[in-house]
Design a protein around this motif. Sequence first.
Motif, PDB file in Angstrom:
ATOM      1  N   TYR A  43      -7.158  16.735   1.077  1.00 47.02           N
ATOM      2  CA  TYR A  43      -6.720  16.301   2.411  1.00 47.02           C
ATOM      3  C   TYR A  43      -7.792  15.499   3.151  1.00 47.02           C
ATOM      4  O   TYR A  43      -7.486  14.744   4.043  1.00 47.02           O
ATOM      5  CB  TYR A  43      -6.358  17.520   3.280  1.00 47.02           C
ATOM      6  CG  TYR A  43      -5.013  18.125   2.979  1.00 47.02           C
ATOM      7  CD1 TYR A  43      -3.871  17.334   2.890  1.00 47.02           C
ATOM      8  CD2 TYR A  43      -4.888  19.502   2.829  1.00 47.02           C
ATOM      9  CE1 TYR A  43      -2.643  17.909   2.615  1.00 47.02           C
ATOM     10  CE2 TYR A  43      -3.660  20.083   2.561  1.00 47.02           C
ATOM     11  CZ  TYR A  43      -2.542  19.279   2.451  1.00 47.02           C
ATOM     12  OH  TYR A  43      -1.330  19.834   2.183  1.00 47.02           O
ATOM     13  N   HIS A  97      -7.250  12.035   1.767  1.00 49.50           N
ATOM     14  CA  HIS A  97      -5.868  11.595   1.598  1.00 49.50           C
ATOM     15  C   HIS A  97      -5.168  11.637   2.953  1.00 49.50           C
ATOM     16  O   HIS A  97      -4.813  12.711   3.420  1.00 49.50           O
ATOM     17  CB  HIS A  97      -5.155  12.493   0.583  1.00 49.50           C
ATOM     18  CG  HIS A  97      -3.852  11.946   0.144  1.00 49.50           C
ATOM     19  ND1 HIS A  97      -3.685  11.305  -1.053  1.00 49.50           N
ATOM     20  CD2 HIS A  97      -2.649  11.911   0.763  1.00 49.50           C
ATOM     21  CE1 HIS A  97      -2.424  10.914  -1.162  1.00 49.50           C
ATOM     22  NE2 HIS A  97      -1.788  11.273  -0.069  1.00 49.50           N
ATOM     23  N   ARG A 153      -2.262  11.127   5.646  1.00 47.66           N
ATOM     24  CA  ARG A 153      -0.795  11.167   5.641  1.00 47.66           C
ATOM     25  C   ARG A 153      -0.337  10.515   6.942  1.00 47.66           C
ATOM     26  O   ARG A 153      -0.657  10.995   8.031  1.00 47.66           O
ATOM     27  CB  ARG A 153      -0.381  12.630   5.585  1.00 47.66           C
ATOM     28  CG  ARG A 153       1.060  12.914   5.497  1.00 47.66           C
ATOM     29  CD  ARG A 153       1.192  14.437   5.612  1.00 47.66           C
ATOM     30  NE  ARG A 153       2.475  14.782   6.208  1.00 47.66           N
ATOM     31  CZ  ARG A 153       3.497  15.230   5.516  1.00 47.66           C
ATOM     32  NH1 ARG A 153       3.397  15.404   4.219  1.00 47.66           N
ATOM     33  NH2 ARG A 153       4.627  15.526   6.111  1.00 47.66           N
ATOM     34  N   GLU A 173       2.676   9.410   9.283  1.00 45.66           N
ATOM     35  CA  GLU A 173       4.112   9.523   9.600  1.00 45.66           C
ATOM     36  C   GLU A 173       4.405   8.485  10.668  1.00 45.66           C
ATOM     37  O   GLU A 173       3.608   8.296  11.590  1.00 45.66           O
ATOM     38  CB  GLU A 173       4.427  10.916  10.152  1.00 45.66           C
ATOM     39  CG  GLU A 173       4.273  12.013   9.133  1.00 45.66           C
ATOM     40  CD  GLU A 173       4.375  13.385   9.769  1.00 45.66           C
ATOM     41  OE1 GLU A 173       5.280  13.601  10.595  1.00 45.66           O
ATOM     42  OE2 GLU A 173       3.525  14.227   9.463  1.00 45.66           O
ATOM     43  N   GLU A 206       6.095   0.949   9.193  1.00 48.53           N
ATOM     44  CA  GLU A 206       5.642   0.721   7.824  1.00 48.53           C
ATOM     45  C   GLU A 206       4.650  -0.444   7.725  1.00 48.53           C
ATOM     46  O   GLU A 206       3.717  -0.402   6.937  1.00 48.53           O
ATOM     47  CB  GLU A 206       6.840   0.473   6.925  1.00 48.53           C
ATOM     48  CG  GLU A 206       6.567   0.901   5.521  1.00 48.53           C
ATOM     49  CD  GLU A 206       7.834   0.991   4.673  1.00 48.53           C
ATOM     50  OE1 GLU A 206       7.705   1.392   3.520  1.00 48.53           O
ATOM     51  OE2 GLU A 206       8.936   0.643   5.183  1.00 48.53           O
ATOM     52  N   SER A 218       0.924   0.347   8.166  1.00 49.58           N
ATOM     53  CA  SER A 218       0.191   1.208   7.226  1.00 49.58           C
ATOM     54  C   SER A 218      -1.073   0.555   6.670  1.00 49.58           C
ATOM     55  O   SER A 218      -2.112   1.205   6.564  1.00 49.58           O
ATOM     56  CB  SER A 218       1.110   1.669   6.101  1.00 49.58           C
ATOM     57  OG  SER A 218       1.603   0.557   5.423  1.00 49.58           O
ATOM     58  N   ASP A 269      -7.045   7.501   0.466  1.00 52.66           N
ATOM     59  CA  ASP A 269      -5.677   7.239  -0.022  1.00 52.66           C
ATOM     60  C   ASP A 269      -4.743   7.345   1.164  1.00 52.66           C
ATOM     61  O   ASP A 269      -5.098   7.931   2.185  1.00 52.66           O
ATOM     62  CB  ASP A 269      -5.251   8.307  -1.023  1.00 52.66           C
ATOM     63  CG  ASP A 269      -6.100   8.280  -2.281  1.00 52.66           C
ATOM     64  OD1 ASP A 269      -6.715   7.229  -2.514  1.00 52.66           O
ATOM     65  OD2 ASP A 269      -6.142   9.317  -2.981  1.00 52.66           O
ATOM     66  N   LEU A 270      -3.555   6.856   0.982  1.00 57.09           N
ATOM     67  CA  LEU A 270      -2.620   6.900   2.096  1.00 57.09           C
ATOM     68  C   LEU A 270      -1.212   7.232   1.605  1.00 57.09           C
ATOM     69  O   LEU A 270      -0.751   6.688   0.614  1.00 57.09           O
ATOM     70  CB  LEU A 270      -2.608   5.518   2.762  1.00 57.09           C
ATOM     71  CG  LEU A 270      -2.095   5.420   4.183  1.00 57.09           C
ATOM     72  CD1 LEU A 270      -3.054   6.079   5.138  1.00 57.09           C
ATOM     73  CD2 LEU A 270      -1.946   3.954   4.565  1.00 57.09           C
ATOM     74  N   THR A 271      -0.555   8.151   2.298  1.00 53.36           N
ATOM     75  CA  THR A 271       0.856   8.411   2.036  1.00 53.36           C
ATOM     76  C   THR A 271       1.600   8.074   3.320  1.00 53.36           C
ATOM     77  O   THR A 271       1.215   8.564   4.384  1.00 53.36           O
ATOM     78  CB  THR A 271       1.105   9.892   1.682  1.00 53.36           C
ATOM     79  OG1 THR A 271       0.232  10.244   0.636  1.00 53.36           O
ATOM     80  CG2 THR A 271       2.545  10.147   1.294  1.00 53.36           C
ATOM     81  N   VAL A 272       2.593   7.258   3.211  1.00 54.65           N
ATOM     82  CA  VAL A 272       3.331   6.857   4.420  1.00 54.65           C
ATOM     83  C   VAL A 272       4.730   7.480   4.370  1.00 54.65           C
ATOM     84  O   VAL A 272       5.439   7.369   3.376  1.00 54.65           O
ATOM     85  CB  VAL A 272       3.429   5.315   4.518  1.00 54.65           C
ATOM     86  CG1 VAL A 272       4.111   4.890   5.814  1.00 54.65           C
ATOM     87  CG2 VAL A 272       2.045   4.695   4.441  1.00 54.65           C
ATOM     88  N   ILE A 273       5.091   8.155   5.444  1.00 56.40           N
ATOM     89  CA  ILE A 273       6.388   8.842   5.507  1.00 56.40           C
ATOM     90  C   ILE A 273       7.124   8.431   6.773  1.00 56.40           C
ATOM     91  O   ILE A 273       6.510   8.354   7.850  1.00 56.40           O
ATOM     92  CB  ILE A 273       6.189  10.394   5.528  1.00 56.40           C
ATOM     93  CG1 ILE A 273       5.377  10.856   4.314  1.00 56.40           C
ATOM     94  CG2 ILE A 273       7.518  11.127   5.582  1.00 56.40           C
ATOM     95  CD1 ILE A 273       4.724  12.196   4.513  1.00 56.40           C
TER      96      ILE A 273
END
Lengths: 510, 132
Positions: B61, B64, B66, B68, B75, B78, B94-98
Amino acid sequence: MSSITDLIRKEIENLSTDATRTNVGTITTLADGVAKVEGLSKVMFNEMVEFPYNVLGIALNLEEDSVGCVLLGDTSSLKEGDEVRTTGKLLSVPVGKALLGRVVDAVGRPIDGKGTIDSDLSFPVERIAPGIIPRKSVDQPLQTGIMAVDSMVPIGRGQRELIIGDRSTGKTTIAIDTIINQAKINKQGEKSGDPDFRPVYCIYVALGQKNSNVARTIKALEEKGAMEYVTIVSAPAADNPANQYLAPYSGCAMGEWFMENGMDALIVYDDLSKHAVAYRQISLILKRPSGREAYPGDVFYLHSRLLERSARLNEDSGNGSLTALPIIETQMGDVSGYIPTNVISITDGQIFLETDLFNKGIKPAVSVGLSVSRVGSAAQIKAYKKVAGKVKLELAQFRELAAFSQFESDLDASTKARLDRGARIVEMFKQGAYNPVPVEVQTAVMWGMQNDFFDSIAVEDITRSVDSLKEYLSTQGKEPCEEIYNSGKLEESTEQKLRSALEDWKRTFS
Amino acid sequence: MSSTIKQRRLAKSLLQLSLSDDGRIERDSVKEILESLLVSRPSGLVTVLRLFLHQIRRHEYTYHARVEYGGKEGEKLSEKILEKLNQNSSKALDLTVIDNPKLIAGCKIRLGDDVYENSISDRLNKLQKTFF
C-alpha cells in the motif's frame, strides 16, 4: 424560514474547498470500549480519532503495529474492519461562564436538557500544570462553612485537600457543604457591591456514581440556590471507563479557565478511587503491564498530573486559583492502601473521616489526629486564627485522655476540666448536612467556647445551645459578627460587643 | 489467532529481506523466503506466514496508490496524479484507478495510511458536520 436559508448559505460560503489529508486505519479488535486500530501511522498521543457513526476515540497506546484507542460513545454499531480517521486535534472541552449551572458529560456535552452550551472557548483536556514561577503560596481562605474543618484543617484557595474515609462517612456531604457555602458567600459578596470581592466558582466531578446519587446532589444544590455557580461533570457508573477516566481532566480544564482568567474556582473529584479503577480497566484491556493490585505503573502519575493543575497563581499571572477537593474511599479505614497513600502524598493535607465517630453521631466525623492541612493557619482570617488556635490541640488531648479515663475512676481536677472542655468542643462541632455556617458566626461561637460561655450548659445541651446562638447572632446579635466580617479582625471593641451579645443570648437561652 | 512478539518481529524481518533496493517487494525474494521457511519450519509457522502476508500487503500500500474518482473528467486526471505523487515520493509508485460514483465528483487518493480527498461527497459530509 429565511433565517434557516441564510444560515445554510452562510455555512456553504464558509465551507473549505481545499483537499483534505487524513491518516486512516482499520479496527482490528474491539472490546469493552477499547479498539485496537491498525494503520494510523501519523496519529499523535492523546489525539482525537474519528470512528464511523460519529463515535470519537482517543489514541492512548501507540505501539509498533497498532494503536490502542478508548472510545467515547456508543460502540454498538462499530465492527472489525471499520475505517478510523485522525482529526489532528487533541481532545478539548468547552470552557467559560456559559457552563455554570449546567450538567455535562466527560467531553463537555450538555446532559441536562437545557439546550446547547453557548461557549466559543475550549481548552484541551490534558494540559501541563503551572510551573514554579507563576505560583504563589496559599494564603487566602476558602471557607467550607463546616466548623470542624475551618477551625482545625483550614483550606486555602489553590490548596489540594483530600477528603478520605470509608463508605457512608459523609465525604460527599463535606464537599457539597463547601460548594453551598461558596454560593452563599458569592451571593453575599455580589450583594455588597464590593469591587474587590472574588467569587469562587465550583466544578463537581461525579465519577462512577449511581445516577440517583448525582440527581440527589443536583437537587440539593438547586434547593440551596447554589447551582448558578456550579458546573457538574458527570461520568456515572453506567458510563464507559473511558469517560470515567476523562471526566476529572475535563472538569479540571473547565476550572483552569477560571484560574487563568484571574478568578477563583473550586473543583471536587468525587471520587478518585473509582477513577483509578476505571484507568486500571482501560490499562488491562490495552494490555499495559500491571503492577500492585493490578494497577498500571503510571497510576501515581494519573493523579499527580491532575492534582498539580490546581494552584494559586501570582499577581503577574492573573492572581487566579484552582482549589481541589479530591475524595478517596478507603476500605475498613485503611489509609495505607495503594491509591490512598498515593493521593495523600500528592495533596496538601487530608480530612480523614472515621466510621466510629460517624456511628457515634459525631457528624462531620472528622478525625483530629489523622486530619491535617499543610497550609495551616495561613488560610484563616485573623479573627478566626485568634479563637481557633488551640482547639485542635485541646480536642486531640481530649481524645487521648478520654481513652485513658475509661480505666480511671478518680481523676484530678485538671484532667476533669480538659475532658469537660473536650466533650463540649465535640458537641459544638456537630453540624447538620447542607447547613454551612458563615465564618463570622463560627468565630463568635468559638470565642464563646474559649471564654467559658458554654461551661454552665450541660454537655447534652451544647449542640442545641450552639444552634440557638448561631440563630441569635444572625438576627439580634448581628453587630459584632458584621464587624468581624468587614474587618476580618477581632478587635478589643468587637470582643466587648461580643461579650455583651453572648450575655444577652445566655439570659434568653433555657 | 494471537501472535507473540517474537513471531511479529520475525515477520517484520522477513519483510525487510523481501525488499529490493528501491523499497518494493521482490517476488523472487519472497519465494526464496517461503521455501526456506518450509524447510526450517519455525514454531508457529502458520502464524508467522499469516503475519508475513499481512506485512507484505501493508507494505504494498505504501507504493501502490488507489485513486477513486467521480464524474466524467476523473480518469483523465490519473496520469497527472501519478506524476505529482511520484514527484513527492522516494519510491516509484503504482496506480489503480477506480470509478466511484458515491464521490459524485472529484477524487480520493489513498497511499499507505494517508488519504487525500477533494470530492463533492467529502464537502457534503463536512457541511453536515457543521450543522450537527
